[in-house]
Design a protein around this motif. Structure first.
Motif, PDB file in Angstrom:
ATOM      1  N   VAL A 293       0.718  -0.762   0.302  1.00 38.84           N
ATOM      2  CA  VAL A 293       0.311  -0.090  -0.186  1.00 38.84           C
ATOM      3  C   VAL A 293       0.925   1.213   0.107  1.00 38.84           C
ATOM      4  CG1 VAL A 293      -1.567   1.216   1.713  1.00 38.84           C
ATOM      5  CG2 VAL A 293      -2.129  -1.112   1.371  1.00 38.84           C
ATOM      6  N   ILE A 294       0.785   2.254  -0.760  1.00 35.75           N
ATOM      7  CA  ILE A 294       1.955   2.522  -1.126  1.00 35.75           C
ATOM      8  C   ILE A 294       1.159   4.232  -0.931  1.00 35.75           C
ATOM      9  CG2 ILE A 294       3.464   4.450  -2.715  1.00 35.75           C
ATOM     10  CD1 ILE A 294       3.182   1.935  -4.089  1.00 35.75           C
ATOM     11  N   VAL A 295       1.272   5.007   0.461  1.00 34.61           N
ATOM     12  CA  VAL A 295       1.002   5.803   0.927  1.00 34.61           C
ATOM     13  C   VAL A 295       1.649   7.661   0.464  1.00 34.61           C
ATOM     14  CG1 VAL A 295      -0.534   4.294   2.686  1.00 34.61           C
ATOM     15  CG2 VAL A 295       1.442   6.063   3.172  1.00 34.61           C
ATOM     16  N   ASP A 296       1.178   9.025   0.729  1.00 36.18           N
ATOM     17  CA  ASP A 296       1.515   9.820   0.161  1.00 36.18           C
ATOM     18  C   ASP A 296       2.071  10.676   1.559  1.00 36.18           C
ATOM     19  OD1 ASP A 296      -1.293  11.073   1.651  1.00 36.18           O
ATOM     20  OD2 ASP A 296      -1.130  12.189   0.567  1.00 36.18           O
ATOM     21  N   ALA A 297       2.387  10.108   2.084  1.00 36.12           N
ATOM     22  CA  ALA A 297       2.934  10.064   3.738  1.00 36.12           C
ATOM     23  C   ALA A 297       4.839   9.173   3.902  1.00 36.12           C
ATOM     24  CB  ALA A 297       2.340  10.127   5.003  1.00 36.12           C
ATOM     25  N   GLY A 298       5.269   9.620   3.658  1.00 39.12           N
ATOM     26  CA  GLY A 298       6.652   8.819   3.932  1.00 39.12           C
ATOM     27  C   GLY A 298       7.217   9.871   5.361  1.00 39.12           C
ATOM     28  N   MET A 299       8.426   8.933   4.639  1.00 42.05           N
ATOM     29  CA  MET A 299       9.502   8.914   6.030  1.00 42.05           C
ATOM     30  C   MET A 299       9.975  10.544   6.608  1.00 42.05           C
ATOM     31  SD  MET A 299      13.504   8.016   4.519  1.00 42.05           S
ATOM     32  CE  MET A 299      14.352   8.344   5.480  1.00 42.05           C
ATOM     33  N   THR A 300       9.181  11.473   5.567  1.00 34.99           N
ATOM     34  CA  THR A 300       9.776  13.441   5.955  1.00 34.99           C
ATOM     35  C   THR A 300       7.967  13.487   6.233  1.00 34.99           C
ATOM     36  OG1 THR A 300       8.646  12.988   3.840  1.00 34.99           O
ATOM     37  CG2 THR A 300      10.102  13.704   3.467  1.00 34.99           C
ATOM     38  N   GLU A 301       7.714  12.922   6.998  1.00 35.86           N
ATOM     39  CA  GLU A 301       6.449  13.920   7.833  1.00 35.86           C
ATOM     40  C   GLU A 301       7.033  12.387   8.950  1.00 35.86           C
ATOM     41  OE1 GLU A 301       5.891  12.466   4.095  1.00 35.86           O
ATOM     42  OE2 GLU A 301       5.757  14.634   4.373  1.00 35.86           O
ATOM     43  N   LEU A 302       7.244  11.575   8.856  1.00 31.91           N
ATOM     44  CA  LEU A 302       7.061  10.702   9.872  1.00 31.91           C
ATOM     45  C   LEU A 302       8.310   9.443  10.054  1.00 31.91           C
ATOM     46  CD1 LEU A 302       5.943   9.434  12.632  1.00 31.91           C
ATOM     47  CD2 LEU A 302       4.696   7.961  11.844  1.00 31.91           C
ATOM     48  N   ILE A 303       9.557   9.939  10.234  1.00 32.44           N
ATOM     49  CA  ILE A 303      10.270   9.617  10.197  1.00 32.44           C
ATOM     50  C   ILE A 303      10.768   8.027  12.071  1.00 32.44           C
ATOM     51  CG2 ILE A 303      12.499  10.569  11.663  1.00 32.44           C
ATOM     52  CD1 ILE A 303      14.095  10.394   9.762  1.00 32.44           C
ATOM     53  N   ARG A 304      10.004   8.215  12.277  1.00 31.47           N
ATOM     54  CA  ARG A 304       9.942   7.065  13.558  1.00 31.47           C
ATOM     55  C   ARG A 304      10.576   5.126  13.300  1.00 31.47           C
ATOM     56  NH1 ARG A 304       7.141   5.765  17.749  1.00 31.47           N
ATOM     57  NH2 ARG A 304       9.520   6.469  19.406  1.00 31.47           N
ATOM     58  N   PRO A 305       9.358   5.014  12.648  1.00 33.40           N
ATOM     59  CA  PRO A 305       9.779   3.860  11.869  1.00 33.40           C
ATOM     60  C   PRO A 305      11.147   3.158  11.570  1.00 33.40           C
ATOM     61  CG  PRO A 305       7.332   4.501  11.070  1.00 33.40           C
ATOM     62  CD  PRO A 305       8.106   5.331  11.838  1.00 33.40           C
ATOM     63  N   ALA A 306      11.298   4.350  10.241  1.00 35.37           N
ATOM     64  CA  ALA A 306      12.616   3.879   9.838  1.00 35.37           C
ATOM     65  C   ALA A 306      13.393   4.419  10.387  1.00 35.37           C
ATOM     66  CB  ALA A 306      13.191   5.521   8.744  1.00 35.37           C
ATOM     67  N   LEU A 307      13.825   5.182  11.763  1.00 35.49           N
ATOM     68  CA  LEU A 307      14.611   5.874  12.486  1.00 35.49           C
ATOM     69  C   LEU A 307      15.254   4.331  13.880  1.00 35.49           C
ATOM     70  CD1 LEU A 307      17.372   7.160  12.713  1.00 35.49           C
ATOM     71  CD2 LEU A 307      15.413   9.036  14.203  1.00 35.49           C
ATOM     72  N   TYR A 308      13.451   4.555  14.447  1.00 34.91           N
ATOM     73  CA  TYR A 308      14.157   3.777  15.430  1.00 34.91           C
ATOM     74  C   TYR A 308      13.286   1.995  15.509  1.00 34.91           C
ATOM     75  CZ  TYR A 308      14.496   8.514  17.147  1.00 34.91           C
ATOM     76  OH  TYR A 308      14.635   9.047  17.336  1.00 34.91           O
ATOM     77  N   GLN A 309      12.636   1.935  14.013  1.00 36.47           N
ATOM     78  CA  GLN A 309      12.055   0.670  14.282  1.00 36.47           C
ATOM     79  C   GLN A 309      10.822   1.174  14.982  1.00 36.47           C
ATOM     80  OE1 GLN A 309      15.642  -0.534  15.777  1.00 36.47           O
ATOM     81  NE2 GLN A 309      16.042  -0.003  13.361  1.00 36.47           N
ATOM     82  N   ALA A 310       9.983   1.654  15.019  1.00 35.25           N
ATOM     83  CA  ALA A 310       8.982   2.850  15.480  1.00 35.25           C
ATOM     84  C   ALA A 310       8.190   1.506  15.049  1.00 35.25           C
ATOM     85  CB  ALA A 310       8.743   3.716  16.019  1.00 35.25           C
ATOM     86  N   VAL A 311       7.611   1.126  15.897  1.00 30.26           N
ATOM     87  CA  VAL A 311       5.689   0.481  14.976  1.00 30.26           C
ATOM     88  C   VAL A 311       4.524   1.227  16.342  1.00 30.26           C
ATOM     89  CG1 VAL A 311       4.180  -1.430  16.569  1.00 30.26           C
ATOM     90  CG2 VAL A 311       6.292  -1.506  16.194  1.00 30.26           C
ATOM     91  N   HIS A 312       3.635   1.798  14.743  1.00 32.91           N
ATOM     92  CA  HIS A 312       2.315   2.585  14.761  1.00 32.91           C
ATOM     93  C   HIS A 312       1.328   1.718  14.584  1.00 32.91           C
ATOM     94  CE1 HIS A 312       4.356   6.959  16.139  1.00 32.91           C
ATOM     95  NE2 HIS A 312       5.743   5.873  15.609  1.00 32.91           N
ATOM     96  N   ALA A 313       0.328   1.774  15.313  1.00 32.96           N
ATOM     97  CA  ALA A 313      -0.803   1.033  15.037  1.00 32.96           C
ATOM     98  C   ALA A 313      -1.521   1.884  13.522  1.00 32.96           C
ATOM     99  CB  ALA A 313      -1.645   1.115  15.900  1.00 32.96           C
ATOM    100  N   ILE A 314      -1.687   1.235  12.481  1.00 34.99           N
ATOM    101  CA  ILE A 314      -2.070   1.576  10.758  1.00 34.99           C
ATOM    102  C   ILE A 314      -3.591   1.423  11.394  1.00 34.99           C
ATOM    103  CG2 ILE A 314      -1.856   1.826   8.988  1.00 34.99           C
ATOM    104  CD1 ILE A 314       1.333   2.120   9.661  1.00 34.99           C
ATOM    105  N   GLU A 315      -4.041   1.934  11.199  1.00 33.14           N
ATOM    106  CA  GLU A 315      -6.103   1.201  10.193  1.00 33.14           C
ATOM    107  C   GLU A 315      -6.438   2.196   8.772  1.00 33.14           C
ATOM    108  OE1 GLU A 315      -9.141   2.473  13.284  1.00 33.14           O
ATOM    109  OE2 GLU A 315      -7.924   4.373  13.948  1.00 33.14           O
ATOM    110  N   ASN A 316      -7.694   1.619   8.219  1.00 28.12           N
ATOM    111  CA  ASN A 316      -7.764   2.524   7.228  1.00 28.12           C
ATOM    112  C   ASN A 316      -8.833   2.607   7.418  1.00 28.12           C
ATOM    113  OD1 ASN A 316      -9.112   2.649   4.846  1.00 28.12           O
ATOM    114  ND2 ASN A 316      -8.154   1.047   3.809  1.00 28.12           N
ATOM    115  N   LEU A 317      -9.088   3.877   7.655  1.00 25.64           N
ATOM    116  CA  LEU A 317     -10.223   4.690   8.293  1.00 25.64           C
ATOM    117  C   LEU A 317     -11.957   5.034   7.284  1.00 25.64           C
ATOM    118  CD1 LEU A 317      -9.212   8.158   9.316  1.00 25.64           C
ATOM    119  CD2 LEU A 317      -9.178   6.263  10.797  1.00 25.64           C
TER     120      LEU A 317
END
Ligand code: LLP
Length: 401
Positions: A293-317
């Motif tokens: 699923v290619i979304v229009d936000a990237g590591m430019t908007e949220l770098i935590r997963p790329a930098l710290y392998q951070a997990v953020h819960a993701i949902e389809n609204l």
């Protein structure tokens, strides 16, 4: 987490954007201030987590102080009406310009991390004929059991003054007449979910206080930093951190001297859950073992997963499908680390669906960049008390279609 009105509103705003639920921030501030009140603890909000004016002003209205790590954060605190006597200034590399900003604004305290830093603050204070109040940031050598990039309280980390240097620090301090030692400061790391790490900190603070007591020193202020974690994997069940357990633990284990005041520097636990990154699906692309699923936000908007392998819960609204599929949710940036989540089970997802990346209020928007010359991500606010009416204040709203 979002009402239908909110989701309808999202579909009229150009994505990606951060959405802040100010009602949730209020509820979190209510919980934090109620839990700390019986003990008269002071909470300084760690500005580094999120410095949006709307958020800073709301936090200030609850009486929290400011924990700043740059001259610009100090200036921002002043413009958002944080009283100077509630501003602390931390950081291992304070520049002369920043120290001067702090001196000019008569802040409460510099949290100092080395002998050379003490000497420079003294020198600059002499020039201004001022006395700078300082706390010594001591490296407690306590393991926070968190990601190594956000562990700060171990001897191998660059932060703080080590125990064996303290004797020399006291000798130097005697000569630095424009510094006044008022406190001891500690911080062991961030995103700490196992409270026993804080018990370890309390016991170490007690030992260090004994050492100072043996040297005829009792400071007025003990600052134990921040670090209380939030529930990234199941935010909906744990929207507000357990501040009661947190402050009670300190009350149980830290041995304060009479009249000594305890300070905290909380960032993530205050603002983490109130922010969500809303992004739109650009393409769904078949992979070998998964679909992307290619979304229009990237590591430019949220770098935590790329930098710290951070997990953020993701949902389809917006998907109406009852079918569940496995997807990797990725951004558009040409780096393999630009991935928000792998092998996620989501309802069948298609171009145009809105995706929510949760728990992004702390260290999300503040760490955004314009890499690839992308637009800097913007913020949208759910208006106080009107969350479910969908009449939130919007910074810039454009039709996306
Ligand atoms: N005090 C000091 C001295 C700190 O270094 C920090 C955070 C805090 C307080 C606030 O900690 P909190 O309550 O937010 O855990 N960018 C990373 C987090 C870096 C934290 C740095 N220091 C992340 O996205 O996880």
């Amino acid at each position: 987490m979002f009402s239908k009105t909110e989701i309808t509103r999202f579909s009229n705003i150009l994505t990606p954007f951060y959405y802040y639920q100010l009602e949730l921030l209020k509820a979190t501030l209510d919980a934090a201030t109620k839990a700390s009140k019986p003990f008269n603890y002071h909470i300084h909000y760690a500005f580094k987590a999120n410095t949006n004016t709307e958020i800073l002003e709301l936090i200030q209205s609850y009486g929290l102080g400011a924990d700043c790590v740059s001259g610009n954060e100090i200036k921002k605190a002043i413009t958002c009406n944080y009283p100077p006597e509630q501003i602390v200034f931390a950081g291992v590399g304070k520049s002369d310009t920043e120290i001067n900003i702090a001196l000019d604004n008569n802040i409460f305290c510099f949290n100092c991390e080395s002998i050379p830093e003490l000497e420079v603050i003294n020198e600059l204070a002499v020039k201004k004929n001022k006395i700078a109040q300082i706390a010594l940031r001591i490296n407690p050598n306590v393991n926070a059991n968190t990601h190594h990039y956000i562990t700060t309280g171990l001897e191998e980390n660059k932060f703080g003054i080590n125990r064996w240097e303290l004797e020399e620090v006291l000798t130097v301090l005697e000569k630095l007449k424009n510094l006044k030692l008022i406190g001891l400061h500690f911080h062991i790391g961030s995103q700490i979910t196992d409270l026993t790490a804080f018990k370890g900190l309390c016991l170490r603070v007690n030992e260090i206080q004994e050492w100072f007591y043996d040297h005829q020193i009792i400071v007025d202020h003990i600052n134990v930093g921040g670090g209380l974690g939030i529930a990234y994997e199941n935010p909906k069940q744990n929207l507000i951190p357990d501040f009661n357990a947190y402050f009670k633990l300190f009350n149980n284990f830290i041995a304060l001297r009479p009249k000594q005041q305890l300070h905290f520097e909380l960032g993530r636990s205050i603002v983490g859950q109130c922010g969500t990154l809303i992004t739109k699906v650009l393409y769904v692309k078949k992979g070998v073992n998964t679909n992307f699923v290619i979304v229009d936000a990237g590591m430019t908007e949220l770098i935590r997963p790329a930098l710290y392998q951070a997990v953020h819960a993701i949902e389809n609204l917006t998907s109406n499908s009852n079918e569940i599929n496995r997807y990797d949710v990725v951004g558009p940036i040409c780096e393999s680390s630009d991935c928000f989540g792998k092998a996620l089970m989501l309802p069948t997802t298609k171009r145009g669906d809105l995706i929510a990346i949760n728990s992004c209020g702390a260290y999300g928007e503040v760490m955004a960049s314009q890499y690839n010359l992308r637009d800097l991500v913007k913020a949208v606010y759910g208006k106080l008390d009107e969350r479910d009416k969908g009449q939130g204040k919007v910074v810039s709203e454009t039709n996306n279609s």
